[in-house]
Scaffold this motif. Structure first.
Motif, PDB file in Angstrom:
ATOM      1  N   LEU A 422       0.995  -1.255   0.057  1.00 23.07           N
ATOM      2  CA  LEU A 422      -0.089   0.078   0.115  1.00 23.07           C
ATOM      3  C   LEU A 422       0.898   1.303  -0.003  1.00 23.07           C
ATOM      4  CD1 LEU A 422      -2.966  -1.081   2.607  1.00 23.07           C
ATOM      5  CD2 LEU A 422      -2.654  -1.241   0.047  1.00 23.07           C
ATOM      6  N   LEU A 423       0.288   2.303  -0.585  1.00 24.64           N
ATOM      7  CA  LEU A 423       1.309   3.442  -0.809  1.00 24.64           C
ATOM      8  C   LEU A 423       1.009   4.560   0.287  1.00 24.64           C
ATOM      9  CD1 LEU A 423       0.809   4.329  -4.625  1.00 24.64           C
ATOM     10  CD2 LEU A 423       2.628   2.940  -3.556  1.00 24.64           C
ATOM     11  N   VAL A 424       2.152   5.018   0.783  1.00 24.19           N
ATOM     12  CA  VAL A 424       2.167   5.995   1.783  1.00 24.19           C
ATOM     13  C   VAL A 424       2.571   7.480   1.165  1.00 24.19           C
ATOM     14  CG1 VAL A 424       3.162   6.717   4.117  1.00 24.19           C
ATOM     15  CG2 VAL A 424       2.755   4.254   3.441  1.00 24.19           C
ATOM     16  N   SER A 425       1.765   8.433   1.706  1.00 24.47           N
ATOM     17  CA  SER A 425       2.121   9.773   1.154  1.00 24.47           C
ATOM     18  C   SER A 425       3.579  10.293   1.759  1.00 24.47           C
ATOM     19  CB  SER A 425       1.139  10.798   1.467  1.00 24.47           C
ATOM     20  OG  SER A 425       1.046  10.844   2.682  1.00 24.47           O
ATOM     21  N   VAL A 426       4.309  10.918   1.156  1.00 28.90           N
ATOM     22  CA  VAL A 426       5.663  11.513   1.692  1.00 28.90           C
ATOM     23  C   VAL A 426       5.525  13.148   1.489  1.00 28.90           C
ATOM     24  CG1 VAL A 426       8.107  11.584   1.490  1.00 28.90           C
ATOM     25  CG2 VAL A 426       6.982   9.486   0.729  1.00 28.90           C
ATOM     26  N   VAL A 427       5.752  13.550   2.746  1.00 29.69           N
ATOM     27  CA  VAL A 427       5.664  14.987   2.795  1.00 29.69           C
ATOM     28  C   VAL A 427       6.901  15.549   3.467  1.00 29.69           C
ATOM     29  CG1 VAL A 427       4.415  16.935   3.659  1.00 29.69           C
ATOM     30  CG2 VAL A 427       3.153  15.020   2.856  1.00 29.69           C
ATOM     31  N   ASP A 428       7.679  16.254   2.877  1.00 32.16           N
ATOM     32  CA  ASP A 428       8.841  16.880   3.154  1.00 32.16           C
ATOM     33  C   ASP A 428       9.900  15.689   3.392  1.00 32.16           C
ATOM     34  OD1 ASP A 428       7.904  19.487   2.816  1.00 32.16           O
ATOM     35  OD2 ASP A 428       7.184  19.456   5.059  1.00 32.16           O
ATOM     36  N   GLY A 429       9.935  14.756   2.650  1.00 30.70           N
ATOM     37  CA  GLY A 429      10.662  13.625   3.033  1.00 30.70           C
ATOM     38  C   GLY A 429      10.296  12.651   3.894  1.00 30.70           C
ATOM     39  N   GLU A 430       9.154  12.794   4.719  1.00 34.39           N
ATOM     40  CA  GLU A 430       8.831  12.160   5.940  1.00 34.39           C
ATOM     41  C   GLU A 430       7.497  11.211   5.459  1.00 34.39           C
ATOM     42  OE1 GLU A 430      10.463  11.135   8.674  1.00 34.39           O
ATOM     43  OE2 GLU A 430      12.058  12.557   7.953  1.00 34.39           O
ATOM     44  N   PRO A 431       7.583  10.011   5.591  1.00 36.87           N
ATOM     45  CA  PRO A 431       6.512   9.269   5.119  1.00 36.87           C
ATOM     46  C   PRO A 431       5.102   9.500   6.266  1.00 36.87           C
ATOM     47  CG  PRO A 431       7.977   7.589   6.591  1.00 36.87           C
ATOM     48  CD  PRO A 431       8.690   9.065   6.135  1.00 36.87           C
ATOM     49  N   GLY A 432       3.982   9.583   5.574  1.00 40.86           N
ATOM     50  CA  GLY A 432       2.712  10.194   6.369  1.00 40.86           C
ATOM     51  C   GLY A 432       1.656   9.047   6.547  1.00 40.86           C
ATOM     52  N   SER A 433       0.575   9.405   6.011  1.00 47.92           N
ATOM     53  CA  SER A 433      -0.713   8.550   6.079  1.00 47.92           C
ATOM     54  C   SER A 433      -0.681   7.676   4.701  1.00 47.92           C
ATOM     55  CB  SER A 433      -1.972   9.367   6.223  1.00 47.92           C
ATOM     56  OG  SER A 433      -2.090  10.137   4.996  1.00 47.92           O
ATOM     57  N   LEU A 434      -1.447   6.936   4.728  1.00 47.17           N
ATOM     58  CA  LEU A 434      -2.057   5.957   3.641  1.00 47.17           C
ATOM     59  C   LEU A 434      -2.561   6.564   2.525  1.00 47.17           C
ATOM     60  CD1 LEU A 434      -2.899   2.664   5.783  1.00 47.17           C
ATOM     61  CD2 LEU A 434      -0.862   2.976   3.989  1.00 47.17           C
ATOM     62  N   VAL A 435      -2.182   6.593   1.468  1.00 47.08           N
ATOM     63  CA  VAL A 435      -2.826   7.399   0.254  1.00 47.08           C
ATOM     64  C   VAL A 435      -4.178   6.818  -0.102  1.00 47.08           C
ATOM     65  CG1 VAL A 435      -2.643   7.872  -2.286  1.00 47.08           C
ATOM     66  CG2 VAL A 435      -0.527   7.834  -0.824  1.00 47.08           C
ATOM     67  N   ARG A 436      -5.153   7.758  -0.293  1.00 46.31           N
ATOM     68  CA  ARG A 436      -6.434   7.291  -0.466  1.00 46.31           C
ATOM     69  C   ARG A 436      -6.844   7.618  -2.031  1.00 46.31           C
ATOM     70  NH1 ARG A 436      -9.711   5.335   3.513  1.00 46.31           N
ATOM     71  NH2 ARG A 436      -8.533   5.314   5.396  1.00 46.31           N
ATOM     72  N   ALA A 437      -7.420   6.556  -2.772  1.00 41.44           N
ATOM     73  CA  ALA A 437      -7.605   6.410  -4.087  1.00 41.44           C
ATOM     74  C   ALA A 437      -8.454   7.846  -4.367  1.00 41.44           C
ATOM     75  CB  ALA A 437      -8.295   5.390  -4.636  1.00 41.44           C
ATOM     76  N   ALA A 438      -9.492   8.218  -3.560  1.00 37.93           N
ATOM     77  CA  ALA A 438     -10.402   9.276  -3.852  1.00 37.93           C
ATOM     78  C   ALA A 438      -9.568  10.681  -3.753  1.00 37.93           C
ATOM     79  CB  ALA A 438     -11.712   9.415  -2.838  1.00 37.93           C
ATOM     80  N   ASP A 439      -8.304  10.769  -3.438  1.00 40.88           N
ATOM     81  CA  ASP A 439      -7.750  11.881  -3.186  1.00 40.88           C
ATOM     82  C   ASP A 439      -6.587  11.936  -4.301  1.00 40.88           C
ATOM     83  OD1 ASP A 439      -9.220  12.282  -0.914  1.00 40.88           O
ATOM     84  OD2 ASP A 439      -7.726  11.466   0.473  1.00 40.88           O
ATOM     85  N   VAL A 440      -6.591  11.002  -4.927  1.00 39.52           N
ATOM     86  CA  VAL A 440      -5.475  10.981  -6.154  1.00 39.52           C
ATOM     87  C   VAL A 440      -6.109  11.212  -7.534  1.00 39.52           C
ATOM     88  CG1 VAL A 440      -3.835   9.765  -7.217  1.00 39.52           C
ATOM     89  CG2 VAL A 440      -3.945   9.321  -4.816  1.00 39.52           C
ATOM     90  N   THR A 441      -5.526  12.191  -8.159  1.00 35.18           N
ATOM     91  CA  THR A 441      -6.070  12.674  -9.602  1.00 35.18           C
ATOM     92  C   THR A 441      -5.257  11.882 -10.655  1.00 35.18           C
ATOM     93  OG1 THR A 441      -5.293  14.759  -9.515  1.00 35.18           O
ATOM     94  CG2 THR A 441      -7.740  14.691  -8.591  1.00 35.18           C
ATOM     95  N   VAL A 442      -6.256  11.285 -11.732  1.00 36.56           N
ATOM     96  CA  VAL A 442      -5.604  11.109 -13.007  1.00 36.56           C
ATOM     97  C   VAL A 442      -6.297  11.303 -14.131  1.00 36.56           C
ATOM     98  CG1 VAL A 442      -4.758   8.860 -14.356  1.00 36.56           C
ATOM     99  CG2 VAL A 442      -4.511   8.840 -11.723  1.00 36.56           C
ATOM    100  N   ASP A 443      -5.672  12.395 -14.748  1.00 38.35           N
ATOM    101  CA  ASP A 443      -6.227  12.863 -15.807  1.00 38.35           C
ATOM    102  C   ASP A 443      -7.523  13.710 -15.530  1.00 38.35           C
ATOM    103  OD1 ASP A 443      -4.501  11.916 -17.928  1.00 38.35           O
ATOM    104  OD2 ASP A 443      -5.783   9.913 -17.905  1.00 38.35           O
ATOM    105  N   GLY A 444      -7.317  14.610 -14.321  1.00 39.04           N
ATOM    106  CA  GLY A 444      -8.415  15.305 -13.922  1.00 39.04           C
ATOM    107  C   GLY A 444      -9.431  14.746 -13.204  1.00 39.04           C
ATOM    108  N   ARG A 445      -9.154  13.400 -12.996  1.00 39.17           N
ATOM    109  CA  ARG A 445     -10.357  12.684 -12.361  1.00 39.17           C
ATOM    110  C   ARG A 445     -10.104  11.890 -11.079  1.00 39.17           C
ATOM    111  NH1 ARG A 445     -13.702   9.584 -16.676  1.00 39.17           N
ATOM    112  NH2 ARG A 445     -11.780   8.686 -17.321  1.00 39.17           N
ATOM    113  N   PRO A 446     -10.684  11.572 -10.069  1.00 38.50           N
ATOM    114  CA  PRO A 446     -10.226  10.799  -9.054  1.00 38.50           C
ATOM    115  C   PRO A 446      -9.901   9.428  -9.394  1.00 38.50           C
ATOM    116  CG  PRO A 446     -12.178  12.034  -8.188  1.00 38.50           C
ATOM    117  CD  PRO A 446     -11.864  12.142  -9.681  1.00 38.50           C
ATOM    118  N   LEU A 447      -8.900   8.803  -8.889  1.00 40.67           N
ATOM    119  CA  LEU A 447      -8.258   7.509  -9.266  1.00 40.67           C
ATOM    120  C   LEU A 447      -9.595   6.424  -9.000  1.00 40.67           C
ATOM    121  CD1 LEU A 447      -6.217   5.414 -10.055  1.00 40.67           C
ATOM    122  CD2 LEU A 447      -5.495   5.394  -7.855  1.00 40.67           C
ATOM    123  N   ALA A 448     -10.227   6.765  -7.989  1.00 44.21           N
ATOM    124  CA  ALA A 448     -11.628   5.971  -7.666  1.00 44.21           C
ATOM    125  C   ALA A 448     -12.269   7.036  -7.000  1.00 44.21           C
ATOM    126  CB  ALA A 448     -11.071   4.798  -7.029  1.00 44.21           C
ATOM    127  N   ALA A 449     -13.732   7.031  -7.329  1.00 45.31           N
ATOM    128  CA  ALA A 449     -14.655   7.889  -6.659  1.00 45.31           C
ATOM    129  C   ALA A 449     -14.878   7.384  -5.232  1.00 45.31           C
ATOM    130  CB  ALA A 449     -15.819   8.168  -7.417  1.00 45.31           C
TER     131      ALA A 449
END
Length: 575
Positions: A422-449
């Motif tokens: 599972l993917l973890v977001s990295v902010v300022d070089g530090e791992p943070g929370s698990l990435v959510r598909a609804a928050d990731v955009t691909v071609d202007g749309r969420p990866l998954a609604a």
């Protein structure tokens, strides 16, 4: 001397022929097993070998036995206390107990037949004699006879103790220099006695607790005071109803306690109307239990919860290789009479090999193939050294680690899935929370609604809703939504990911984060922190990873009983 020159019998009259015949009989007796020996053994004061009467021996008579439970640790093995002239002179395992004899005696076995058969008991259990007859053991109620901190005490009767605890009053009036005050007893603290009022107050207090906005919380407090105006006198502080009724001023606090006695304590506190029933969870095996709780969290209704506070034990009976870390299975640990007998034969016949990591050359270490004499408190460093070597050498369980949901685990023949991919977001070089598909955009749309989902609350029966935003794994280099409870559509995630998603989100996989953490030191560096040689670490790590799922790591207090115990345990659970 030739065999023909030897005397026909020994000085006590036992001939070689008789001795050999007796040895054969003893061997046959041992071969019967515990249950058979119980029924075959004669307890009538006869002879065992050689024709010489046995000396009088009363400790194998059921009349001199008391069956009880050992409380030298919280395993609670069944024990048999043996009395001589009314004094306990020996403690052994109860042969009816599955904890101390394998297999235990059938429960239909009569007490006289069972009397000569003893179950096993660890050294800590044997030391119960010292506890029972300790000259400093507290056997009477002690009451403070001086000011606090003066360590002055006097004994009082149980009747006086009960009276003062229940009725209160000036119970320290006789203490010189003590400020005279009335101490509230249990009768006074049992202020709220109406169960309907208690339930209504508890519900309104919960509403106050749940409110996060300070202004709204203050308004709820005022509303509480109006609603329960007739009963404010039962509260600890009417200005702070969240403290609850005076009943909460009863605190039941205990030390090491297991279910059974613990249930009784909690039931008493609940019946009294107090929420304050607490056991000890300091620098002991608390870190072991809470790590178990953390890593057993399940994703339920949009959040991680339902973790179980328990101790995961390795299957020492069926493992081919076991690394014991801070766990001395042959002396104490947790449930040794039950566990050692399941391991001993495997060690003798070579089916199982063990290694031991422990600062002390323990009994377990003396039976081990390899001993790693680590520095105290460095168990986490040793675990990280193992992890670094395992990841560098590719000696990890990829089928398990790539399974990102139950469907994938089932397809791989695994019993559980993992968050390694599972993917973890990295902010300022530090791992943070698990990435959510609804928050990731691909071609202007969420990866998954995001989806609205509902479930029935098991407590209230009400239908509740939550928003499912899904997780994300890279599959063949492509970001892919993951429903981590899906039993139909398998997702096998890429294990080592360090990239940027199309929308600019910097991500790493869970296993990548672990890899980089392990790379903070070389294998030699981790070994040095642990106080051992790199070659020692690598040799044991290679053996541990040579048996697939028939290998295990077994840990206990040597790992957990430190201020960094949580992370020590987490390191070894990860291994």
């Amino acid at each position: 001397m030739s065999t023909t020159d030897q005397p026909a019998s020994t000085p006590d009259g036992l001939s070689r022929r008789g001795f050999l015949a007796g040895g054969a009989m003893l061997g046959s007796w041992l071969a019967l097993g515990p249950a058979g020996r119980a029924l075959a053994f004669s307890n009538d004061g006869g002879v065992m070998v050689g024709g010489r009467p046995n000396a009088p021996y009363g400790l194998d008579l059921a009349d001199n036995h008391i069956l009880s439970s050992c409380l030298q640790c919280n395993t609670g093995c069944g024990i048999r206390a043996k009395l001589q002239d009314g004094v306990v002179t020996k403690i052994d395992g109860n042969p009816y107990s599955p904890w101390t004899l394998l297999p235990h005696l059938p429960y239909a076995t009569g007490v006289d037949d069972a009397a000569p058969v003893d179950g096993a008991l660890c050294p800590k259990g044997q030391s119960g004699l010292q506890t029972a007859y300790d000259p400093y053991r507290i056997r009477k109620v002690l009451k403070r006879a001086g000011k606090r901190g003066e360590n002055r005490w006097r004994t009082i009767s149980f009747e006086q103790a009960i009276r003062e605890i229940v009725e209160g009053g000036r119970v320290f009036a006789e203490v010189e220099g003590e400020e005279q005050r009335d101490v509230e007893g249990l009768r006074a603290l049992l202020a709220l006695r109406d169960p309907e009022v208690a339930a209504a107050m508890a519900s309104d207090v919960q509403t106050i607790w749940d409110e996060k906005d300070p202004a709204s919380k203050a308004s709820l407090v005022e509303q509480f005071r109006r609603t329960h105006a007739e009963h404010l006198d039962v509260l600890i502080d009417p200005e702070h109803p969240d403290l609850g009724p005076k009943n909460n001023q009863l605190v039941l606090s205990w030390g090491r306690l297991k279910d059974g006695r613990g249930d009784l304590y909690k039931r008493f506190a609940k019946a009294f109307g107090s929420v304050n029933a607490h056991g000890h969870t300091t620098v002991c095996q608390g870190s072991l239990y809470f790590t178990g709780k953390a890593i057993s969290e399940q994703y339920v209704h949009g959040k991680f919860s339902d973790g179980k506070k328990f101790y995961w034990q390795a299957d020492t009976e069926n493992s081919r290789f076991i690394l014991f870390v801070g766990a001395n299975i042959f002396a104490a640990n947790y449930g040794p009479p039950n566990r050692t007998v399941r391991l001993t034969d495997n060690l003798i016949n070579g089916r199982t090999r063990i290694a031991v990591a422990d600062p002390r050359f323990s009994t377990a270490a003396s039976k081990a193939w390899r001993w790693l004499p680590v520095q105290p408190g460095t168990d986490g460093a040793l675990a990280m050294g193992f992890i670094r070597w395992m990841l560098d050498e590719g000696r990890y369980d990829a089928d398990f680690l790539t399974s990102a949901n139950p469907a994938a685990a089932s397809a791989s023949g695994e019993t559980s899935w993992t968050n390694a991919s599972l993917l973890v977001s990295v902010v300022d070089g530090e791992p943070g929370s698990l990435v959510r598909a609804a928050d990731v955009t691909v071609d202007g749309r969420p990866l998954a609604a995001a989806e609205r989902r509902s479930y029935s609350d098991p407590d209230s029966g009400e239908t509740r809703e939550y928003e499912e935003r899904f997780f994300v794994a890279m599959v063949g280099g492509r970001p892919t939504p993951v429903d981590i409870n899906d039993t139909d559509v398998p997702v096998f995630g890429d294990l080592f990911v360090d990239t940027t998603l199309p929308d600019g989100t910097r991500v790493k996989s869970g296993l990548q984060v672990l890899l980089e953490t392990s790379q903070e030191h070389s294998v030699a560096g981790w070994a040095e922190l642990a106080g051992i040689d790199e070659d020692q670490l690598v040799e044991v790590a290679r053996e541990l990873t040579s048996h697939g799922k028939a290998a295990a790591v077994d840990i206990h207090r040597g790992v957990s009983q430190h201020t960094n115990g949580f992370y020590n345990v987490l390191g070894w659970m990860t291994v």
